[in-house]
Design an enzyme around this catalytic site. Structure first.
Site, PDB file in Angstrom:
ATOM      1  N   VAL A   7      18.041 -87.254  58.888  1.00  0.00           N
ATOM      2  CA  VAL A   7      19.066 -87.342  59.930  1.00  0.00           C
ATOM      3  C   VAL A   7      19.546 -86.317  60.586  1.00  0.00           C
ATOM      4  CG1 VAL A   7      21.585 -88.195  60.513  1.00  0.00           C
ATOM      5  CG2 VAL A   7      20.075 -89.625  59.274  1.00  0.00           C
ATOM      6  N   CYS A 259      18.005 -96.554  52.934  1.00  0.00           N
ATOM      7  CA  CYS A 259      19.384 -97.036  53.556  1.00  0.00           C
ATOM      8  C   CYS A 259      19.603 -98.254  53.077  1.00  0.00           C
ATOM      9  CB  CYS A 259      19.292 -96.891  55.065  1.00  0.00           C
ATOM     10  SG  CYS A 259      19.320 -95.133  55.632  1.00  0.00           S
TER      11      CYS A 259
HETATM   12  P1  NAD Z   1      18.333 -86.461  53.001  1.00  0.00           P
HETATM   13  O1  NAD Z   1      18.594 -86.580  51.746  1.00  0.00           O
HETATM   14  O2  NAD Z   1      17.137 -86.458  53.702  1.00  0.00           O
HETATM   15  O3  NAD Z   1      19.153 -85.369  53.501  1.00  0.00           O
HETATM   16  C1  NAD Z   1      20.544 -84.625  53.138  1.00  0.00           C
HETATM   17  C2  NAD Z   1      20.446 -83.241  53.102  1.00  0.00           C
HETATM   18  O4  NAD Z   1      21.907 -82.815  53.015  1.00  0.00           O
HETATM   19  C3  NAD Z   1      19.532 -82.528  51.925  1.00  0.00           C
HETATM   20  O5  NAD Z   1      18.558 -81.671  52.612  1.00  0.00           O
HETATM   21  C4  NAD Z   1      20.586 -81.799  51.310  1.00  0.00           C
HETATM   22  O6  NAD Z   1      20.290 -80.867  50.605  1.00  0.00           O
HETATM   23  C5  NAD Z   1      21.906 -81.649  52.405  1.00  0.00           C
HETATM   24  N1  NAD Z   1      23.121 -81.084  51.505  1.00  0.00           N
HETATM   25  C6  NAD Z   1      23.833 -82.188  50.664  1.00  0.00           C
HETATM   26  N2  NAD Z   1      24.967 -81.538  50.583  1.00  0.00           N
HETATM   27  C7  NAD Z   1      25.068 -80.335  51.218  1.00  0.00           C
HETATM   28  C8  NAD Z   1      25.896 -79.359  51.624  1.00  0.00           C
HETATM   29  N3  NAD Z   1      27.197 -79.139  50.824  1.00  0.00           N
HETATM   30  N4  NAD Z   1      25.715 -78.379  52.541  1.00  0.00           N
HETATM   31  C9  NAD Z   1      24.599 -78.373  53.360  1.00  0.00           C
HETATM   32  N5  NAD Z   1      23.421 -79.468  52.919  1.00  0.00           N
HETATM   33  C10 NAD Z   1      23.635 -80.252  52.246  1.00  0.00           C
HETATM   34  O7  NAD Z   1      19.287 -87.757  53.615  1.00  0.00           O
HETATM   35  P2  NAD Z   1      19.092 -88.369  54.945  1.00  0.00           P
HETATM   36  O8  NAD Z   1      18.112 -89.395  54.855  1.00  0.00           O
HETATM   37  O9  NAD Z   1      19.150 -87.755  56.211  1.00  0.00           O
HETATM   38  O10 NAD Z   1      20.323 -89.501  55.162  1.00  0.00           O
HETATM   39  C11 NAD Z   1      21.834 -88.574  55.417  1.00  0.00           C
HETATM   40  C12 NAD Z   1      22.770 -89.591  55.714  1.00  0.00           C
HETATM   41  O11 NAD Z   1      22.270 -90.286  56.902  1.00  0.00           O
HETATM   42  C13 NAD Z   1      22.835 -90.688  54.792  1.00  0.00           C
HETATM   43  O12 NAD Z   1      24.499 -91.059  54.382  1.00  0.00           O
HETATM   44  C14 NAD Z   1      22.153 -91.871  55.056  1.00  0.00           C
HETATM   45  O13 NAD Z   1      22.765 -92.938  54.704  1.00  0.00           O
HETATM   46  C15 NAD Z   1      22.560 -91.785  56.811  1.00  0.00           C
HETATM   47  N6  NAD Z   1      21.507 -92.425  57.346  1.00  0.00           N
HETATM   48  C16 NAD Z   1      19.966 -92.059  57.191  1.00  0.00           C
HETATM   49  C17 NAD Z   1      18.943 -92.776  57.811  1.00  0.00           C
HETATM   50  C18 NAD Z   1      17.631 -92.580  57.392  1.00  0.00           C
HETATM   51  O14 NAD Z   1      16.738 -93.177  57.979  1.00  0.00           O
HETATM   52  N7  NAD Z   1      17.103 -91.699  56.588  1.00  0.00           N
HETATM   53  C19 NAD Z   1      19.331 -93.519  59.032  1.00  0.00           C
HETATM   54  C20 NAD Z   1      20.641 -93.567  59.376  1.00  0.00           C
HETATM   55  C21 NAD Z   1      21.550 -93.086  58.603  1.00  0.00           C
END
Ligand code: NAD
Length: 429
Positions: A7, A259
């Site tokens: 995201v 998700c």
């Molecule tokens: P992800 O695990 O791919 O990415 C999260 C990133 O955040 C990681 O790279 C991690 O290292 C980083 N991170 C964590 N704590 C941190 C901090 N304190 N400082 C800096 N970086 C930090 O997760 P994602 O799939 O991108 O999902 C993120 C959010 O978006 C979740 O809540 C998810 O439910 C939501 N979401 C995801 C999708 C999807 O398709 N993946 C779609 C809609 C919503």
């Protein structure tokens, strides 16, 4: 943009494409290092070209710590993970709150902090409370801006959203969010402003509804099998109704991904805590868990009743095509069950992340579908990658020692599979 995952990275790239100046921060230094070297740490179609262009234009940069970027930012997005908490299944907000603690000391002028992460209803208020305690002097507003993009078509979805949803109770923050999304509103994308609680809950309600649609068609597919109906014909007829829609009416091995499973679990938990349980969604969760378990039984049945000593080619490991993401993929439930029943599994996936190898020990990894099928008794399609649709079934059959093809995504026509000499089993037809 705090978090350079699916995201955060996509949103950061798209905002920079709008012309905004974006710094993407991640606490994982290897991700930042890769990005600085022009390599994209995830597989998402078109993301590489978008990043390359905006890096070249100087509109996007990457940092491993917040200190350098927060002070000058008008908007700070939280796009960190909110995985399922061990034990009770609720959303684990520790990454969100940690990011809030880390950014607090660097706030300078008025800053909008917007949550893109999927967080339970009430989280914006909690972030506000924590930030006020940490920085009583700071001038900020907390917004909820849940993200609806789908992995595999994330950039298209971001650029052509059905809606942008903003939960906001502050006029200055609303002005800023309106300006931020202006490139989309100019193209008639609806930007909906609601309360922060409504935005937070709407994200979960949308995902729970989609999960329910999948579970619904999966149960209808079983009924089709028991009665001689064809689920694809039924889904076409049902989906033609504008009140229902034809999306998410494809039967399969159960929903997975990063998700739906965790969001369904967290919504159930929030509802119970609010003493307003969602019994319908609780049932969806049960139906889906049972569905994944039932798939190994189907494969065993198709293989003649026993998997002991059999070799199974598994095509597709990711939870859906066009992503490398294997989080909660049906393969992670199905493959170990096949192994427990005595089968050797040879697997191929065009892009599955290297996490798959650690999550699925004992699997023989192959470099193509045909290599996986070598001397296999059974081939199972678990993810509907396009390259599997285009596979020559004659060539597949030639490589195998058996003749069983289990298509858990209905990508082949029964007549086509039978013409290639397969004993073919698909879903609901
Ligand atoms: P992800 O695990 O791919 O990415 C999260 C990133 O955040 C990681 O790279 C991690 O290292 C980083 N991170 C964590 N704590 C941190 C901090 N304190 N400082 C800096 N970086 C930090 O997760 P994602 O799939 O991108 O999902 C993120 C959010 O978006 C979740 O809540 C998810 O439910 C939501 N979401 C995801 C999708 C999807 O398709 N993946 C779609 C809609 C919503």
């Amino acid at each position: 943009m705090i978090g350079a995952g699916y995201v955060g990275l996509v949103s950061a790239a798209c905002f920079s494409e709008f012309g905004w100046t974006v710094t993407c921060v991640d606490k994982d230094p290897s991700k930042i290092e890769q990005l600085r070297q022009g390599r994209v740490p995830i597989y998402e179609p078109r993301l590489d070209e978008l990043l390359e262009r905006n890096i070249r234009m100087g509109r996007i940069g990457f940092a491993a710590d917040l200190a350098s970027s927060i002070g000058d930012a008008d908007l700070v997005f939280l796009a960190v993970g909110t995985p399922m908490r061990r034990g009770d299944g609720h959303a684990d907000l520790s990454f969100v709150f940690q990011a809030v603690e880390e950014l607090a000391p660097h706030l300078k002028d008025f800053t909008v902090i917007a949550t893109k992460s999927t967080v339970p209803v009430g989280t914006s208020r909690e972030i506000e409370k924590r930030l006020k305690a940490l920085r009583p002097d700071a001038d900020f507003a907390i917004c909820s801006n849940p993200e609806f993009l789908r992995e595999g078509s994330a950039i298209y979805d971001f650029m052509h959203p059905d809606r942008v949803l903003v939960g906001c109770d502050n006029d200055r923050a609303q002005d800023l969010m309106e300006r931020l999304y202006k490139p989309l509103t100019l193209r008639n994308a609806p930007v909906i402003f609601v309360s922060r609680e409504s935005a937070e809950l709407a994200k979960y309600a949308a995902n729970a509804f989609l999960a329910m649609k999948i579970s619904f068609i999966n149960e209808v597919a079983d009924l089709c099998e028991a009665t001689g109906a064809n689920v694809q014909e039924v889904a076409t007829a049902v989906g033609a109704d504008g009140r229902i829609g034809d999306k998410f009416l494809h039967p399969g091995p159960g929903y997975g991904g990063s998700c739906f499973p965790k969001d369904v679990a967290a919504l159930i938990r929030s509802a119970r805590e609010a003493r307003s349980p969602l019994s319908l969604i609780e049932q969806v969760q049960t139906v889906n868990s049972e569905r994944k378990l039932a798939m190994a039984g189907r494969i065993e049945h198709a293989a003649g009743g026993s998997l002991a000593g059999k070799t199974i080619a598994v095509l597709g490991i990711t939870f859906k095509p066009d992503t490398d993401d294997v989080r909660e993929a049906p393969s992670l439930a199905v493959v170990p069950m096949l192994q427990e029943r005595g089968a050797t599994v040879r697997a191929y996936d065009p892009h599955a992340s290297s996490d798959a190898e650690a999550l699925l020990p004992g699997v023989e990894w192959c470099r193509s579908a045909l290599e996986a099928a070598e001397q296999a008794d059974v081939t199972v399609v678990l993810t509907e990658w396009n390259e599997f649709r285009a596979l020559s079934l004659d060539a597949l059959k030639d490589r195998m020692r058996g003749d069983v093809l289990v298509d858990l995504r209905n990508i082949y026509l029964p007549a086509q599979a039978e013409a290639a000499g397969f004993s073919y089993m698909s879903i609901g037809r």
